[in-house]
Design a protein around this motif. Structure first.
Motif, PDB file in Angstrom:
ATOM      1  N   LEU A 168      41.558  35.930  42.542  1.00 23.78           N
ATOM      2  CA  LEU A 168      40.872  36.682  42.462  1.00 23.78           C
ATOM      3  C   LEU A 168      39.692  37.208  42.072  1.00 23.78           C
ATOM      4  O   LEU A 168      39.236  35.927  41.385  1.00 23.78           O
ATOM      5  N   CYS A 170      36.055  37.351  39.679  1.00 25.10           N
ATOM      6  CA  CYS A 170      35.958  38.062  38.023  1.00 25.10           C
ATOM      7  C   CYS A 170      34.771  38.704  38.029  1.00 25.10           C
ATOM      8  O   CYS A 170      33.455  38.263  39.209  1.00 25.10           O
ATOM      9  N   THR A 171      34.605  38.594  37.750  1.00 24.19           N
ATOM     10  CA  THR A 171      33.618  39.684  37.215  1.00 24.19           C
ATOM     11  C   THR A 171      32.258  39.133  36.915  1.00 24.19           C
ATOM     12  O   THR A 171      31.387  39.679  36.816  1.00 24.19           O
ATOM     13  N   ARG A 175      36.042  32.837  40.238  1.00 21.73           N
ATOM     14  CA  ARG A 175      37.248  33.704  41.399  1.00 21.73           C
ATOM     15  C   ARG A 175      38.448  32.896  40.243  1.00 21.73           C
ATOM     16  O   ARG A 175      38.224  31.813  39.926  1.00 21.73           O
ATOM     17  N   GLU A 179      40.834  36.205  33.231  1.00 20.68           N
ATOM     18  CA  GLU A 179      40.057  37.225  33.009  1.00 20.68           C
ATOM     19  C   GLU A 179      40.417  38.345  34.212  1.00 20.68           C
ATOM     20  O   GLU A 179      41.102  39.674  33.487  1.00 20.68           O
ATOM     21  N   THR A 180      40.759  37.395  35.153  1.00 22.56           N
ATOM     22  CA  THR A 180      41.443  38.358  36.120  1.00 22.56           C
ATOM     23  C   THR A 180      43.172  38.731  35.814  1.00 22.56           C
ATOM     24  O   THR A 180      43.345  39.637  36.599  1.00 22.56           O
ATOM     25  N   LEU A 181      43.844  37.771  34.852  1.00 22.66           N
ATOM     26  CA  LEU A 181      44.697  38.813  34.789  1.00 22.66           C
ATOM     27  C   LEU A 181      45.212  39.532  33.760  1.00 22.66           C
ATOM     28  O   LEU A 181      46.037  40.484  33.365  1.00 22.66           O
ATOM     29  N   SER A 183      42.722  41.132  31.747  1.00 24.82           N
ATOM     30  CA  SER A 183      41.891  41.881  30.593  1.00 24.82           C
ATOM     31  C   SER A 183      42.121  43.405  31.178  1.00 24.82           C
ATOM     32  O   SER A 183      43.179  43.591  31.730  1.00 24.82           O
ATOM     33  N   ARG A 185      41.468  45.653  33.020  1.00 20.60           N
ATOM     34  CA  ARG A 185      40.315  46.138  34.142  1.00 20.60           C
ATOM     35  C   ARG A 185      41.368  45.778  35.421  1.00 20.60           C
ATOM     36  O   ARG A 185      42.265  46.248  36.011  1.00 20.60           O
ATOM     37  N   SER A 186      41.926  44.371  34.165  1.00 19.70           N
ATOM     38  CA  SER A 186      43.037  43.701  35.867  1.00 19.70           C
ATOM     39  C   SER A 186      43.984  44.081  35.438  1.00 19.70           C
ATOM     40  O   SER A 186      45.284  44.149  36.387  1.00 19.70           O
ATOM     41  N   THR A 189      43.954  47.214  37.478  1.00 20.01           N
ATOM     42  CA  THR A 189      43.919  46.343  38.985  1.00 20.01           C
ATOM     43  C   THR A 189      45.367  45.834  39.551  1.00 20.01           C
ATOM     44  O   THR A 189      45.769  46.420  40.919  1.00 20.01           O
ATOM     45  N   ARG A 190      45.823  44.815  39.022  1.00 18.86           N
ATOM     46  CA  ARG A 190      47.059  44.608  39.262  1.00 18.86           C
ATOM     47  C   ARG A 190      48.164  45.051  39.337  1.00 18.86           C
ATOM     48  O   ARG A 190      48.926  45.597  40.417  1.00 18.86           O
TER      49      ARG A 190
END
Length: 304
Positions: A168, A170-171, A175, A179-181, A183, A185-186, A189-190
């Motif tokens: 995914l 990342c900010t 990728r 953080e994509t797992l 945070s 926000r994530s 999202t997930r």
């Protein structure tokens, strides 16, 4: 007194501390993040003046914790997110010193968080610690041999931006970062990807507490990812302890079991378990840690 300042994307917190880091008073104001560095520092100084009016004292120094990558030596912000206008490159400490006439020191906010927790929080006095903050993003910092390890570019310990955790975006533009797992926000999202429902991270935590299997799975994946990042760090620098803070850590009952299960399944190469603790200082950790930096730099206390 020594002042500690936490300049975040939404709010700025200022505290006044004695030489033993007892917080005597504190105040919080909105951060004018869209108005530029001068406005942000002015808001912090206005809050500090208010505190000085309430607690008459002699100010000896100021520590600042700021979001983004900073140069602690020059007191400037190097890189800031798009939440801020005119923040990257801003001379934070020079501006404060010019106005107040006392020494000022700058840290990345996660470094300041770790300083606070090592000084008076959950890992007080420990010599080797990984600090992690789980909030809108994921931040990290390293405390090694009794001192902060910030690296030549001020980015040591940035565990939230290690790749290898999926694909995914990342900010930061990369990728598959942690953080994509993990945070806030994530997590939202997930969960939305799994269910089609839009909830905040807190809402996902509430759903998990009520037994929602998709919400539980999202938090389990986050905990496993956090543990994997700890193991990677431990393999490199032989850590003994990790302290975790930030708003997402409020769901500790959901995160801790999956973190500990992953660590048990694949222990560090040293064979020694990693001690994982929740931060103790809460929202005040960054400001207290910033004050601790000022104390240490000015020789009022012996570094822990």
């Amino acid at each position: 007194m020594y002042a500690g300042v936490d300049i975040g994307g939404t709010t700025t917190q200022v505290v006044l501390c004695t030489a033993d880091l007892t917080v005597v008073d504190g105040f919080e104001v909105p951060t004018p993040a869209a108005e530029g560095g001068q406005a942000m520092v002015r808001a912090a100084l206005d809050a500090l003046r208010l505190l000085q009016g309430r607690v008459p004292s002699r100010l000896l120094g100021v520590g600042v914790g700021a979001a983004g990558v900073v140069d602690a030596g020059t007191g400037r912000v190097l890189v800031a997110s798009d939440s801020f206008t005119g923040w990257a490159g801003f001379p934070v400490t020079a501006t404060i010193e010019h106005v107040l006439g006392v020494p000022a020191f700058l840290d990345n906010d996660v470094n300041a968080f770790l300083r606070g927790e090592v000084a008076t929080g959950a890992v007080a006095g420990e010599p080797h610690v990984l600090g992690m903050t789980l909030g809108t993003g994921v931040g990290g910092a390293l405390w090694m041999n009794g001192a902060l390890l910030d690296g030549p570019h001020g980015a040591a310990g940035e565990i939230g931006h290690i790749p290898g955790f999926g694909d995914l975006p990342c900010t930061c533009g990369g990728r598959g970062h942690l953080e994509t797992l993990a945070s806030g926000r994530s997590l939202a999202t997930r969960y939305a990807e799994r269910t089609g429902r839009t909830l905040t991270a807190r809402g996902v935590a509430g759903a998990a507490a009520d037994g929602d299997p998709d919400a539980i799975a999202v938090y389990e994946a986050a905990g496993a990812g956090i543990a994997r990042a700890m193991l990677i760090t431990t393999g490199l620098v032989d850590l003994a302890t990790c302290v975790i803070g930030g708003g997402v850590s409020g769901a500790w009952d959901l995160l801790e079991p999956s973190i500990m299960a992953a660590l048990a399944a694949e222990p560090p190469v040293s064979g020694q378990p990693i001690r994982v603790v929740r931060a103790r200082l809460g929202a005040g950790a960054v400001a207290i840690g910033a004050a601790s930096r000022a104390l240490t730099e000015l020789g009022a206390v012996t570094p822990v």
